[in-house]
Design a protein around this motif. Structure first.
Motif, mmCIF file in Angstrom:
data_model
loop_
_atom_site.group_PDB
_atom_site.id
_atom_site.type_symbol
_atom_site.label_atom_id
_atom_site.label_comp_id
_atom_site.label_asym_id
_atom_site.label_seq_id
_atom_site.Cartn_x
_atom_site.Cartn_y
_atom_site.Cartn_z
ATOM 1 N N THR A 244 -8.692 31.069 -50.188
ATOM 2 C CA THR A 244 -10.119 31.029 -49.873
ATOM 3 C C THR A 244 -10.299 31.183 -48.362
ATOM 4 O OG1 THR A 244 -10.606 29.613 -51.762
ATOM 5 C CG2 THR A 244 -12.245 29.694 -50.005
ATOM 6 N N VAL A 245 -11.099 32.181 -47.984
ATOM 7 C CA VAL A 245 -11.350 32.473 -46.569
ATOM 8 C C VAL A 245 -12.804 32.129 -46.255
ATOM 9 C CG1 VAL A 245 -11.398 34.262 -44.795
ATOM 10 C CG2 VAL A 245 -9.611 34.296 -46.559
ATOM 11 N N THR A 246 -13.002 31.286 -45.233
ATOM 12 C CA THR A 246 -14.354 30.871 -44.838
ATOM 13 C C THR A 246 -14.681 31.425 -43.452
ATOM 14 O OG1 THR A 246 -14.118 28.820 -46.116
ATOM 15 C CG2 THR A 246 -15.886 28.892 -44.464
ATOM 16 N N TRP A 247 -15.845 32.044 -43.364
ATOM 17 C CA TRP A 247 -16.306 32.558 -42.068
ATOM 18 C C TRP A 247 -17.348 31.585 -41.511
ATOM 19 C CZ3 TRP A 247 -20.761 36.412 -41.205
ATOM 20 C CH2 TRP A 247 -20.850 36.752 -39.842
ATOM 21 N N ASP A 248 -17.130 31.169 -40.285
ATOM 22 C CA ASP A 248 -18.023 30.159 -39.684
ATOM 23 C C ASP A 248 -19.267 30.760 -39.037
ATOM 24 O OD1 ASP A 248 -16.916 31.424 -37.559
ATOM 25 O OD2 ASP A 248 -15.968 29.651 -36.688
ATOM 26 N N ARG A 249 -19.537 32.044 -39.332
ATOM 27 C CA ARG A 249 -20.709 32.753 -38.826
ATOM 28 C C ARG A 249 -20.636 33.012 -37.314
ATOM 29 N NH1 ARG A 249 -25.774 31.098 -42.480
ATOM 30 N NH2 ARG A 249 -26.832 32.318 -40.884
ATOM 31 N N LYS A 250 -19.457 32.933 -36.716
ATOM 32 C CA LYS A 250 -19.283 33.187 -35.294
ATOM 33 C C LYS A 250 -18.745 34.601 -35.067
ATOM 34 C CE LYS A 250 -20.314 28.907 -34.182
ATOM 35 N NZ LYS A 250 -21.530 28.553 -33.420
ATOM 36 N N ARG A 251 -19.113 35.152 -33.932
ATOM 37 C CA ARG A 251 -18.563 36.449 -33.550
ATOM 38 C C ARG A 251 -17.239 36.205 -32.820
ATOM 39 N NH1 ARG A 251 -22.118 40.896 -33.322
ATOM 40 N NH2 ARG A 251 -20.695 41.834 -31.796
ATOM 41 N N GLY A 252 -16.180 36.877 -33.301
ATOM 42 C CA GLY A 252 -14.881 36.696 -32.672
ATOM 43 C C GLY A 252 -14.280 35.345 -32.982
ATOM 44 N N CYS A 253 -13.219 35.018 -32.212
ATOM 45 C CA CYS A 253 -12.478 33.787 -32.493
ATOM 46 C C CYS A 253 -12.790 32.652 -31.495
ATOM 47 C CB CYS A 253 -10.972 34.063 -32.451
ATOM 48 S SG CYS A 253 -10.430 35.328 -33.629
ATOM 49 N N ASP A 254 -13.539 32.946 -30.425
ATOM 50 C CA ASP A 254 -13.794 31.910 -29.427
ATOM 51 C C ASP A 254 -14.918 30.974 -29.842
ATOM 52 O OD1 ASP A 254 -15.934 33.594 -29.183
ATOM 53 O OD2 ASP A 254 -15.417 34.290 -27.156
ATOM 54 N N GLY A 255 -15.757 31.438 -30.805
ATOM 55 C CA GLY A 255 -16.827 30.586 -31.322
ATOM 56 C C GLY A 255 -17.976 30.373 -30.377
ATOM 57 N N GLU A 256 -18.133 31.235 -29.414
ATOM 58 C CA GLU A 256 -19.192 31.037 -28.422
ATOM 59 C C GLU A 256 -20.527 31.615 -28.866
ATOM 60 O OE1 GLU A 256 -17.873 32.549 -24.705
ATOM 61 O OE2 GLU A 256 -16.307 31.029 -24.444
ATOM 62 N N SER A 257 -20.517 32.691 -29.675
ATOM 63 C CA SER A 257 -21.801 33.276 -30.112
ATOM 64 C C SER A 257 -21.858 33.312 -31.633
ATOM 65 C CB SER A 257 -21.984 34.667 -29.535
ATOM 66 O OG SER A 257 -21.243 35.615 -30.208
ATOM 67 N N THR A 258 -23.068 33.042 -32.124
ATOM 68 C CA THR A 258 -23.297 33.016 -33.575
ATOM 69 C C THR A 258 -23.870 34.354 -34.027
ATOM 70 O OG1 THR A 258 -23.713 30.642 -33.495
ATOM 71 C CG2 THR A 258 -24.484 31.820 -35.455
ATOM 72 N N ALA A 259 -23.445 34.797 -35.191
ATOM 73 C CA ALA A 259 -23.955 36.063 -35.731
ATOM 74 C C ALA A 259 -25.422 35.933 -36.092
ATOM 75 C CB ALA A 259 -23.139 36.458 -36.958
ATOM 76 N N ARG A 260 -26.170 36.979 -35.838
ATOM 77 C CA ARG A 260 -27.609 36.966 -36.112
ATOM 78 C C ARG A 260 -27.854 37.212 -37.604
ATOM 79 N NH1 ARG A 260 -29.719 41.320 -31.862
ATOM 80 N NH2 ARG A 260 -27.916 42.390 -32.805
ATOM 81 N N PRO A 261 -29.026 36.804 -38.082
ATOM 82 C CA PRO A 261 -29.360 37.099 -39.479
ATOM 83 C C PRO A 261 -29.337 38.608 -39.720
ATOM 84 C CG PRO A 261 -30.869 35.464 -38.586
ATOM 85 C CD PRO A 261 -30.062 35.977 -37.419
ATOM 86 N N GLY A 262 -28.935 38.988 -40.905
ATOM 87 C CA GLY A 262 -28.870 40.407 -41.238
ATOM 88 C C GLY A 262 -27.913 40.654 -42.406
ATOM 89 N N THR A 263 -27.589 41.930 -42.597
ATOM 90 C CA THR A 263 -26.698 42.334 -43.701
ATOM 91 C C THR A 263 -25.299 42.579 -43.148
ATOM 92 O OG1 THR A 263 -28.541 43.341 -44.894
ATOM 93 C CG2 THR A 263 -26.312 44.034 -45.521
ATOM 94 N N TYR A 264 -24.309 42.047 -43.865
ATOM 95 C CA TYR A 264 -22.919 42.156 -43.420
ATOM 96 C C TYR A 264 -22.037 42.624 -44.583
ATOM 97 C CZ TYR A 264 -24.411 39.585 -39.265
ATOM 98 O OH TYR A 264 -25.052 39.200 -38.119
ATOM 99 N N VAL A 265 -20.861 43.108 -44.191
ATOM 100 C CA VAL A 265 -19.895 43.595 -45.196
ATOM 101 C C VAL A 265 -18.561 42.904 -44.944
ATOM 102 C CG1 VAL A 265 -18.644 45.579 -46.117
ATOM 103 C CG2 VAL A 265 -21.039 45.823 -45.410
ATOM 104 N N ILE B 294 -20.920 42.858 -50.000
ATOM 105 C CA ILE B 294 -22.112 42.935 -49.148
ATOM 106 C C ILE B 294 -22.896 41.638 -49.297
ATOM 107 C CG2 ILE B 294 -24.230 44.200 -48.673
ATOM 108 C CD1 ILE B 294 -22.891 46.687 -49.874
ATOM 109 N N PHE B 295 -23.233 41.012 -48.203
ATOM 110 C CA PHE B 295 -23.966 39.744 -48.256
ATOM 111 C C PHE B 295 -24.970 39.697 -47.091
ATOM 112 C CE2 PHE B 295 -20.279 39.206 -45.613
ATOM 113 C CZ PHE B 295 -20.665 38.380 -44.579
ATOM 114 N N HIS B 296 -25.808 38.670 -47.110
ATOM 115 C CA HIS B 296 -26.887 38.550 -46.132
ATOM 116 C C HIS B 296 -26.881 37.158 -45.494
ATOM 117 C CE1 HIS B 296 -28.465 42.231 -47.968
ATOM 118 N NE2 HIS B 296 -28.253 41.646 -49.149
ATOM 119 N N LEU B 297 -27.146 37.139 -44.212
ATOM 120 C CA LEU B 297 -27.355 35.888 -43.483
ATOM 121 C C LEU B 297 -28.844 35.697 -43.233
ATOM 122 C CD1 LEU B 297 -24.499 35.898 -40.771
ATOM 123 C CD2 LEU B 297 -24.486 34.869 -43.063
#
Length: 203
Positions: free
Chosen positions: A166-187, A199-202
């Motif tokens: 099971t792989v969990t994405w913490d909604r962060k961009r990259g591995c440093d965890g400094e910026s959060t991904a914006r709402p939108g459509t992701y793959v 395909i999923f949505h935030l």
């Protein structure tokens, strides 16, 4: 005197009469016997001919017995597997599914990765080869392999028994965890594996 000389006074004339009668009767009997013999001889001929015709008739054809053919097909024995050796990529089947299609608030997307060994024996599998990548258009957002803390230990995959990660994405961009991904459509895609993209949505 003249009349008396013509008579048969001693009976010799009577004897000649009966002698002729006896000869005639014997001749008749011989003729009847010869005729009977001739008829008997003729009646035997058809019987002999019938026997000859019957003997010349062809014998009945022999009865033909059905022929049964038994075909034996040898089943090839499966090749022996080296249990515990490295898994061959051709024997591994991958699949990935998402826990949901839309994630709101602080909920984190989760992905279920399954690996099945179809080889003839057990083998050793390295989970570090699994890399779930998150993209948005041409923008690469996150990689599970790059952000993993250390390499996981080898897993023994038995034939037909799935290995699940099971792989969990913490909604962060990259591995440093400094910026959060914006709402939108992701793959989400399992890198270099033949699996269906998720395909999923935030929100």
């Amino acid at each position: 005197m003249g009349a008396g000389t013509g008579r048969d006074t001693d009976g010799s004339g009577l004897d000649r009469y009966w002698r002729r009668r006896a000869l005639a009767l014997a001749g008749v009997l011989c003729g009847v016997g010869l005729l009977a013999w001739t008829c008997t001889g003729d009646s035997d001929e058809p019987v002999q001919n019938a026997g000859a015709v019957e003997s010349t008739s062809p014998p009945p054809p022999p009865t033909v017995m059905p022929t049964v053919t038994v075909t034996t097909t040898a089943t090839p024995e499966p090749e022996a597997a080296d249990d515990g050796g490295p898994c061959e990529e051709k024997n591994l089947v991958y699949s990935m599914s998402a826990e949901g299609k839309t994630y709101s608030g602080s909920s984190s997307p989760e992905f279920r990765v399954t690996v099945v060994n179809t080889g003839s024996g057990s083998c050793q599998f390295g989970p570090e080869s699994l890399d779930v990548r998150i993209t948005s258009g041409s923008d690469r957002i996150w990689s599970s392999a790059e952000c993993r803390d250390g390499d996981p230990s080898k897993e023994t995959l038995k034939r037909g028994i799935p290995y699940v990660q099971t792989v969990t994405w913490d909604r962060k961009r990259g591995c440093d965890g400094e910026s959060t991904a914006r709402p939108g459509t992701y793959v989400a895609d399992l890198k270099d594996k033949k699996t269906k993209k998720q395909i999923f949505h935030l929100r």
